[in-house]
Design a protein around this motif. Structure first.
Motif, PDB file in Angstrom:
ATOM      1  N   THR A 133       0.809  -1.223   0.000  1.00  0.00           N
ATOM      2  CA  THR A 133       0.000   0.000   0.000  1.00  0.00           C
ATOM      3  C   THR A 133       0.841   1.271   0.000  1.00  0.00           C
ATOM      4  OG1 THR A 133      -2.000  -1.007   0.899  1.00  0.00           O
ATOM      5  CG2 THR A 133      -1.670   1.330   1.350  1.00  0.00           C
ATOM      6  N   PRO A 134       1.834   1.427   0.874  1.00  0.00           N
ATOM      7  CA  PRO A 134       2.605   2.673   0.830  1.00  0.00           C
ATOM      8  C   PRO A 134       3.420   2.833  -0.443  1.00  0.00           C
ATOM      9  CG  PRO A 134       3.532   1.162   2.452  1.00  0.00           C
ATOM     10  CD  PRO A 134       2.213   0.592   2.039  1.00  0.00           C
ATOM     11  N   ALA A 135       4.012   1.755  -0.947  1.00  0.00           N
ATOM     12  CA  ALA A 135       4.812   1.861  -2.169  1.00  0.00           C
ATOM     13  C   ALA A 135       3.939   2.174  -3.377  1.00  0.00           C
ATOM     14  CB  ALA A 135       5.604   0.572  -2.396  1.00  0.00           C
ATOM     15  N   LEU A 136       2.774   1.553  -3.452  1.00  0.00           N
ATOM     16  CA  LEU A 136       1.872   1.821  -4.568  1.00  0.00           C
ATOM     17  C   LEU A 136       1.324   3.240  -4.513  1.00  0.00           C
ATOM     18  CD1 LEU A 136       0.014  -1.601  -4.623  1.00  0.00           C
ATOM     19  CD2 LEU A 136       1.445  -0.691  -6.459  1.00  0.00           C
ATOM     20  N   ALA A 137       1.046   3.738  -3.303  1.00  0.00           N
ATOM     21  CA  ALA A 137       0.587   5.126  -3.174  1.00  0.00           C
ATOM     22  C   ALA A 137       1.668   6.091  -3.643  1.00  0.00           C
ATOM     23  CB  ALA A 137       0.208   5.417  -1.727  1.00  0.00           C
ATOM     24  N   ALA A 138       2.909   5.807  -3.258  1.00  0.00           N
ATOM     25  CA  ALA A 138       4.020   6.661  -3.678  1.00  0.00           C
ATOM     26  C   ALA A 138       4.182   6.629  -5.189  1.00  0.00           C
ATOM     27  CB  ALA A 138       5.303   6.215  -2.983  1.00  0.00           C
TER      28      ALA A 138
END
Length: 332
Positions: A133-138
């Motif tokens: 989730t955090p990597a995809l949001a970034a």
């Protein structure tokens, strides 16, 4: 005989009291789905927002409901039509909680094959669960919405958080010049990840520091904090630049105003992915495998402490990226 599993479920939306550990059926993988035996589940702000009902505008809850967006584990079984995955293979994924399907706070989860990605050999299960989730949001904010390219300048607001940590590294890996806001205590950490400038947000001098670092303004400002914590965001852009915000989904946070941005000669956008998560996660996995990007620092907690983990994330007291350990690796 029906197979059963332990899971963290909610029977209604609400505060911490709605969570409980339950004995529920193991999901059967439908056509095109992969059943994952869960090793670890990442803990994200989206999880407590899901618990409290902030995602009800996007999804339908079917109670009891298992929360949890991020998962790592091994393939337990596959549904009809699935190719390229075999039982025992190490994988990670972003679940389809946002579509109303059961999530990762459980011993098993079924996920569309399009969202499942083989784990890089150099990652353990806990590290892998901290990624999706955090990597995809970034990635979505920087590239899909922000159009970041090599040679451009970017400010990541909230560089020390999980999204910010990935954003700094992904921007650096693509050849951009990166600045980030953070606390003074995290400055050296961000500089080691590829920041050229780390700005102490507590000093109230973000605009002055940015003018000194990039007098013409940044090509892109990625607001990974939201909630009005960067009111001068548009002022930090060069003409034609873009402010991309990752919404908090809490009441009153609508992100930047595109009309106001247009009046200022800049652009504004929200970071929403428009493709299956596995497409981008494979690209991120390649960078992780090559050592060009690494997960944030993590802390593991047992499944039984899911409530405490969510409280720490919701209150902002988590000093590391939190991960729930569902099954011990020796059990695989």
């Amino acid at each position: 005989m029906e197979k059963r599993m332990r899971a963290v479920v909610i029977d209604r939306t609400g505060g911490p009291d709605v969570l409980r550990i339950a004995d529920v059926p193991v999901p059967e993988p439908a056509a095109g789905e992969v059943l994952i035996r869960v090793a670890c589940a990442g803990v994200n702000p989206a999880d407590w927002k899901c618990r409290e009902g902030y995602l009800s505008h996007f999804m339908q809850y079917s109670f009891p409901f298992v929360i949890g967006f991020d998962v790592s584990g091994v393939v337990a079984a596959v549904g009809s039509g699935v190719q390229g995955f075999a039982p025992g293979e190490r994988v990670f994924a972003q679940t389809e909680v946002g579509a109303g399907k059961w999530g990762s706070y459980a011993e098993y989860v079924a996920v569309s094959q399009d969202s499942v990605v083989p784990m890089p050999d150099n990652l353990g299960f806990a590290d892998a669960a901290a990624v999706p989730t955090p990597a995809l949001a970034a990635w979505t904010g920087l590239f899909d919405e922000g159009g970041l390219r090599s040679g451009q300048t970017v400010l990541v607001h909230g560089g020390a958080g999980a999204v910010g940590t990935f954003a700094v590294q992904l921007a650096n890996a693509t050849g951009a010049t990166v600045a980030a806001t953070c606390s003074a205590a995290r400055r050296d950490e961000l500089m080691a990840l590829g920041c050229e400038q780390a700005i102490d947000y507590r000093g109230g001098e973000i605009a002055a520091a940015m003018r000194a670092w990039a007098p013409a303004g940044a090509d892109l400002v990625l607001d990974a904090v939201g909630g009005g914590t960067l009111p001068e965001g548009m002022d930090l852009l060069k003409s034609g630049g873009i402010l991309v915000a990752i919404l908090t989904l809490v009441s009153g946070d609508y992100g930047p105003d595109p009309a106001e941005a247009a009046r200022r000669g800049v652009r504004a956008a929200l970071a929403f992915s428009k493709m299956p998560s596995g497409t981008r996660l494979r690209e991120i996995a390649a960078l992780l495998g090559a050592g060009r990007v690494r997960p944030p620092r993590i802390e593991c907690l047992p499944l039984e402490e899911a409530g405490r983990a969510l409280d720490l994330v919701q209150s902002g007291q988590a000093a590391s990226k939190l991960v729930l350990r569902i099954t011990e690796p020796r059990d695989f």
